[in-house]
Scaffold this active site. Structure first.
Site, PDB file in Angstrom:
ATOM      1  N   ASP A 171       0.583  33.921  23.060  1.00 16.04           N
ATOM      2  CA  ASP A 171       2.019  33.286  23.011  1.00 16.04           C
ATOM      3  C   ASP A 171       1.800  31.780  22.627  1.00 16.04           C
ATOM      4  O   ASP A 171       1.061  30.958  23.341  1.00 16.04           O
ATOM      5  CB  ASP A 171       2.595  33.284  24.429  1.00 16.04           C
ATOM      6  CG  ASP A 171       4.103  33.252  24.431  1.00 16.04           C
ATOM      7  OD1 ASP A 171       4.803  33.146  23.174  1.00 16.04           O
ATOM      8  OD2 ASP A 171       4.678  32.620  25.533  1.00 16.04           O
ATOM      9  N   HIS A 220      12.426  33.923  21.377  1.00 18.51           N
ATOM     10  CA  HIS A 220      11.867  33.294  22.138  1.00 18.51           C
ATOM     11  C   HIS A 220      12.910  32.855  23.259  1.00 18.51           C
ATOM     12  O   HIS A 220      14.140  32.823  22.885  1.00 18.51           O
ATOM     13  CB  HIS A 220      11.062  32.067  21.922  1.00 18.51           C
ATOM     14  CG  HIS A 220       9.575  32.394  21.432  1.00 18.51           C
ATOM     15  ND1 HIS A 220       8.716  32.133  21.917  1.00 18.51           N
ATOM     16  CD2 HIS A 220       9.365  33.050  20.227  1.00 18.51           C
ATOM     17  CE1 HIS A 220       7.463  32.624  21.222  1.00 18.51           C
ATOM     18  NE2 HIS A 220       8.067  33.159  20.191  1.00 18.51           N
ATOM     19  N   GLY A 265      12.911  28.526  29.538  1.00 16.26           N
ATOM     20  CA  GLY A 265      12.978  27.815  31.110  1.00 16.26           C
ATOM     21  C   GLY A 265      14.398  28.670  31.592  1.00 16.26           C
ATOM     22  O   GLY A 265      14.861  29.457  31.187  1.00 16.26           O
ATOM     23  N   ARG A 268       8.996  35.330  36.570  1.00 20.28           N
ATOM     24  CA  ARG A 268       8.770  34.238  37.333  1.00 20.28           C
ATOM     25  C   ARG A 268       9.679  34.367  38.566  1.00 20.28           C
ATOM     26  O   ARG A 268       9.447  33.988  39.834  1.00 20.28           O
ATOM     27  CB  ARG A 268       8.759  32.820  37.010  1.00 20.28           C
ATOM     28  CG  ARG A 268       7.490  32.852  35.799  1.00 20.28           C
ATOM     29  CD  ARG A 268       7.609  31.431  35.192  1.00 20.28           C
ATOM     30  NE  ARG A 268       6.486  31.301  34.198  1.00 20.28           N
ATOM     31  CZ  ARG A 268       5.995  30.219  33.514  1.00 20.28           C
ATOM     32  NH1 ARG A 268       6.460  28.919  34.016  1.00 20.28           N
ATOM     33  NH2 ARG A 268       5.175  30.221  32.763  1.00 20.28           N
TER      34      ARG A 268
HETATM   35  P1  13P Z   1      11.738  32.552  28.787  1.00 21.46           P
HETATM   36  O1  13P Z   1      11.557  31.217  29.434  1.00 21.46           O
HETATM   37  O2  13P Z   1      13.165  32.354  28.286  1.00 21.46           O
HETATM   38  O3  13P Z   1      11.290  33.674  29.743  1.00 21.46           O
HETATM   39  O4  13P Z   1      11.094  32.575  27.422  1.00 21.46           O
HETATM   40  C1  13P Z   1       9.790  32.890  27.508  1.00 21.46           C
HETATM   41  C2  13P Z   1       9.076  32.786  26.096  1.00 21.46           C
HETATM   42  O5  13P Z   1       9.790  32.463  25.077  1.00 21.46           O
HETATM   43  C3  13P Z   1       7.689  32.835  25.993  1.00 21.46           C
HETATM   44  O6  13P Z   1       7.140  32.555  24.779  1.00 21.46           O
HETATM   45  O1  G3H Z   2       7.244  29.843  26.325  1.00 25.15           O
HETATM   46  C1  G3H Z   2       6.324  29.592  27.228  1.00 25.15           C
HETATM   47  C2  G3H Z   2       6.220  30.660  28.314  1.00 25.15           C
HETATM   48  O2  G3H Z   2       7.061  30.708  29.075  1.00 25.15           O
HETATM   49  C3  G3H Z   2       4.773  30.292  29.004  1.00 25.15           C
HETATM   50  O3  G3H Z   2       4.919  29.105  29.842  1.00 25.15           O
HETATM   51  O4  G3H Z   2       2.900  27.676  29.272  1.00 25.15           O
HETATM   52  O5  G3H Z   2       3.793  27.732  31.528  1.00 25.15           O
HETATM   53  O6  G3H Z   2       2.524  29.509  30.443  1.00 25.15           O
HETATM   54  P1  G3H Z   2       3.372  28.440  30.258  1.00 25.15           P
HETATM   55 ZN    ZN Z   3       8.315  31.127  23.814  1.00 27.57          ZN
END
Ligand code: 13P
Ligand code: G3H
Ligand code: ZN
Length: 309
Positions: free
Chosen positions: A82, A211, A181, A260
């Site tokens: 990701d 996303h 977030g 989370r």
């Molecule tokens: P959220 O913060 O809305 O769960 O999005 C997660 C995300 O896009 C990970 O790439």
């Molecule tokens: O888009 C981001 C994801 O929520 C991952 O977050 O970099 O804190 O693991 P992180």
């Molecule tokens: Zn993302």
């Protein structure tokens, strides 16, 4: 079954108009909860790790936990990077058996984003790995990159066509008003479905990714706040909008924040109700249950991927 790429599952999602959940993982409880839920719903699923997840848990552990879930479950499962920040991170994941990577060049200008994405696509395709790219900017925090809200930029559908043609990427993340977030909207939630519609009109066969698509489940926010948390005004994308997105051509919906919140709500509740408890299984276990419930709900009622394995 072994890990698969997203090729077949995305093709099916376009043909049958449903979306596949892509859930972020950092530890065993998340892997088990997500894959147990997907298996019970007979749904394809994507497990994804950010580069900070890799820093935290380390690739061998993440990879083997994901593979372990396939010893128990017979479902199409892809392991995806990701928000890959650079070529090197994508290469590392490809070389370590990930079946899909995202190169996130959205922080760069159009030409540099194309150049970087193409470089990753060339390396990945030679090795049978698929690539997600991003065009447009989401507000909020993108894996260590903080994009100010007024810097967020919707995807231009015509540019998206040129981008996909020039890079050869397998799927495209677009910006239509979501953000990462727990604080996505100050006022009413609003998504630019008109942009999605135009993109799908121009490229009906290109899998589109959303996303920042957590609902920010109010039941969990309330539990967090009730048991010592402080998350005033947390708000996300309503289930109905996500369902509409899945019907209108979004193939992959990314969820991290909701899981989370589920884990944190369970832990806070257990700590408050049983202050004498110090066995981690007694609070991680309820967290795993909340996550599983959340994933099942999304698969069944929001994304529509039940029985699409
Ligand atoms: P959220 O913060 O809305 O769960 O999005 C997660 C995300 O896009 C990970 O790439
Ligand atoms: O888009 C981001 C994801 O929520 C991952 O977050 O970099 O804190 O693991 P992180
Ligand atoms: Zn993302």
């Amino acid at each position: 079954m072994s890990l698969v790429t997203t090729k077949e599952m995305f093709k099916k999602s376009i043909d049958k108009k449903f979306a596949i959940g892509a859930f972020n993982i950092n530890n065993m409880e998340f892997v088990q909860a997500i894959t147990d839920a997907a298996a019970e719903e007979n749904s394809p699923v994507i497990l994804q790790t950010s580069s900070s997840a890799i820093k935290y848990a380390r690739i061998p552990y993440l990879k083997k936990m994901v593979e372990a879930s396939l010893e128990e479950h017979d479902i199409p499962l892809a392991l995806h990077l990701d928000h890959g920040p650079d070529f090197e991170t994508c290469k590392m994941c490809i070389d370590n058996g990930y079946t899909s990577v995202m190169i996130d060049g959205s922080k760069y200008d159009f030409e540099k984003n194309i150049e970087l994405t193409k470089k990753v696509v060339d390396y990945a395709h030679e090795r049978g790995v698929v690539v997600e790219a991003e065009l447009g900017k989401l507000a909020g925090i993108e894996d260590e990159v903080n994009v100010a809200e007024n810097d967020a930029m919707y995807t231009d559908p015509d540019q998206a066509v040129e981008f996909v043609e020039k890079t050869g990427c397998d799927s495209l993340a677009i910006a239509i008003g979501t953000s990462h977030g727990a604080y996505k909207f100050k006022g009413e939630p609003k998504l630019r479905f008109d942009i999605l519609e135009k993109v799908k009109e121009l490229m009906p066969q290109v899998p589109i990714v959303l996303h920042g698509a957590s609902t920010v489940i109010q039941e969990y926010v309330e539990l967090c706040n009730k048991y010592g948390g402080n998350m005033p005004g947390a708000k996300g994308v309503p289930d109905e909008m996500l369902h509409e997105a899945s019907q209108r051509g979004v193939s992959k919906i990314n969820v991290d924040t909701d899981l989370r919140l589920a884990m944190t709500a369970a832990i806070r509740k257990t700590f408050t109700e049983k202050p004498e408890e110090f066995d981690p299984r007694k609070y991680l276990g309820p967290g795993r249950d909340f996550i599983k419930e959340t994933v099942k709900h999304k698969i069944k009622y929001v994304f529509g991927s039940s029985n699409m394995a």
